[in-house]
Design a protein around this motif. Structure first.
Motif, short mmCIF file in Angstrom:
data_model
loop_
_atom_site.label_atom_id
_atom_site.label_comp_id
_atom_site.label_asym_id
_atom_site.label_seq_id
_atom_site.Cartn_x
_atom_site.Cartn_y
_atom_site.Cartn_z
N MET A 1 39.48 44.89 33.99
CA MET A 1 38.94 46.19 33.57
C MET A 1 37.51 46.39 34.07
SD MET A 1 41.13 48.07 32.24
CE MET A 1 42.80 47.55 32.48
N MET A 2 36.72 45.31 34.09
CA MET A 2 35.34 45.39 34.59
C MET A 2 35.31 45.81 36.06
SD MET A 2 33.65 41.84 33.27
CE MET A 2 32.12 42.07 34.18
N SER A 3 36.28 45.32 36.82
CA SER A 3 36.26 45.52 38.27
C SER A 3 37.10 46.71 38.71
CB SER A 3 36.77 44.26 38.97
OG SER A 3 38.10 43.95 38.55
N TYR A 4 38.00 47.18 37.84
CA TYR A 4 38.92 48.26 38.22
C TYR A 4 38.13 49.50 38.64
CZ TYR A 4 42.86 51.46 38.10
OH TYR A 4 43.81 52.37 38.46
N GLY A 5 38.45 50.03 39.82
CA GLY A 5 37.75 51.20 40.33
C GLY A 5 36.50 50.86 41.13
N GLN A 6 36.02 49.62 41.00
CA GLN A 6 34.83 49.21 41.75
C GLN A 6 35.19 48.41 43.00
OE1 GLN A 6 31.28 48.01 39.63
NE2 GLN A 6 32.41 48.22 37.70
N VAL A 7 36.30 47.68 42.91
CA VAL A 7 36.77 46.90 44.05
C VAL A 7 38.27 47.09 44.21
CG1 VAL A 7 35.00 45.09 43.87
CG2 VAL A 7 37.17 44.79 42.70
N LYS A 8 38.75 46.79 45.39
CA LYS A 8 40.20 46.77 45.62
C LYS A 8 40.64 45.31 45.46
CE LYS A 8 40.27 50.76 48.71
NZ LYS A 8 40.81 51.71 47.80
N TYR A 9 41.93 45.10 45.32
CA TYR A 9 42.47 43.76 45.09
C TYR A 9 43.37 43.36 46.25
CZ TYR A 9 40.84 45.15 40.53
OH TYR A 9 40.06 45.61 39.51
N ILE A 10 43.30 42.09 46.61
CA ILE A 10 44.14 41.57 47.68
C ILE A 10 44.91 40.36 47.14
CG2 ILE A 10 44.25 40.72 50.05
CD1 ILE A 10 41.48 41.97 50.54
N PRO A 11 46.12 40.59 46.63
CA PRO A 11 46.94 39.46 46.18
C PRO A 11 47.32 38.58 47.38
CG PRO A 11 47.81 41.54 45.36
CD PRO A 11 46.77 41.86 46.39
N THR A 12 47.36 37.28 47.18
CA THR A 12 47.72 36.36 48.27
C THR A 12 48.52 35.18 47.74
OG1 THR A 12 46.86 35.15 50.16
CG2 THR A 12 45.63 34.94 48.12
N ASN A 13 49.25 34.55 48.65
CA ASN A 13 49.93 33.29 48.34
C ASN A 13 49.21 32.12 48.97
OD1 ASN A 13 52.08 34.41 46.83
ND2 ASN A 13 53.06 35.07 48.73
N TYR A 14 48.19 32.40 49.78
CA TYR A 14 47.43 31.32 50.41
C TYR A 14 46.57 30.62 49.37
CZ TYR A 14 49.00 33.25 54.82
OH TYR A 14 49.79 33.70 55.86
N SER A 15 46.20 29.36 49.66
CA SER A 15 45.51 28.54 48.65
C SER A 15 44.13 28.04 49.05
CB SER A 15 46.38 27.33 48.30
OG SER A 15 47.59 27.78 47.73
N THR A 16 43.71 28.27 50.30
CA THR A 16 42.40 27.76 50.72
C THR A 16 41.64 28.84 51.51
OG1 THR A 16 43.16 26.92 52.86
CG2 THR A 16 43.34 25.40 50.96
N LEU A 17 40.34 28.65 51.59
CA LEU A 17 39.50 29.54 52.39
C LEU A 17 39.97 29.54 53.84
CD1 LEU A 17 37.03 31.34 52.95
CD2 LEU A 17 35.69 29.23 53.23
#
Length: 117
Positions: free
Chosen positions: A72-88
């Protein structure tokens, strides 16, 4: 685009409160900025506050990386990128593919609190 990630010292992606490092992939500068998480071990909300101060446009997430409060804090301020990767490294190696998953909101199971069965 500036993309936030949270990970440990071994660069394994971690939920917000478990991340020792907050990173920003700055595509324009072609670099990864790394910051010590001032809220390490505290709460997801405290970490999200630190992330938002860095001004990312998006954040890479996996299930339970966020909680209802940090979402809720971030909603509308950032977009989200769901991923299945596990490392940088995996994120950087597949960045263009990862960015195709960008969205304005998340399914509830991505940020719902985990309940032990």
């Amino acid at each position: 685009m500036r993309i936030a990630l949270t990970y440990d010292k071994n660069q394994n992606l971690k939920p917000l409160e478990e991340s020792e490092i907050i990173a920003i992939i700055d595509e324009e500068k072609r670099e990864v900025e790394q910051y010590e998480n001032p809220a390490y071990g505290m709460s997801k909300e405290a970490t999200m506050a630190a992330i938002l101060e860095l001004g990312p446009e998006a954040i890479v997430v996996k299930p339970q990386f966020l909680c209802p409060g940090s979402y809720m804090m971030s909603y509308g301020q950032v977009k989200y990128i769901p991923t299945n990767y596990s490392t940088l490294k995996e994120i950087l190696d597949h960045l263009e593919e990862v960015k195709k998953n960008i969205r304005d909101d998340l399914e509830e199971e991505m940020y719902a609190e985990a309940y032990p069965e």
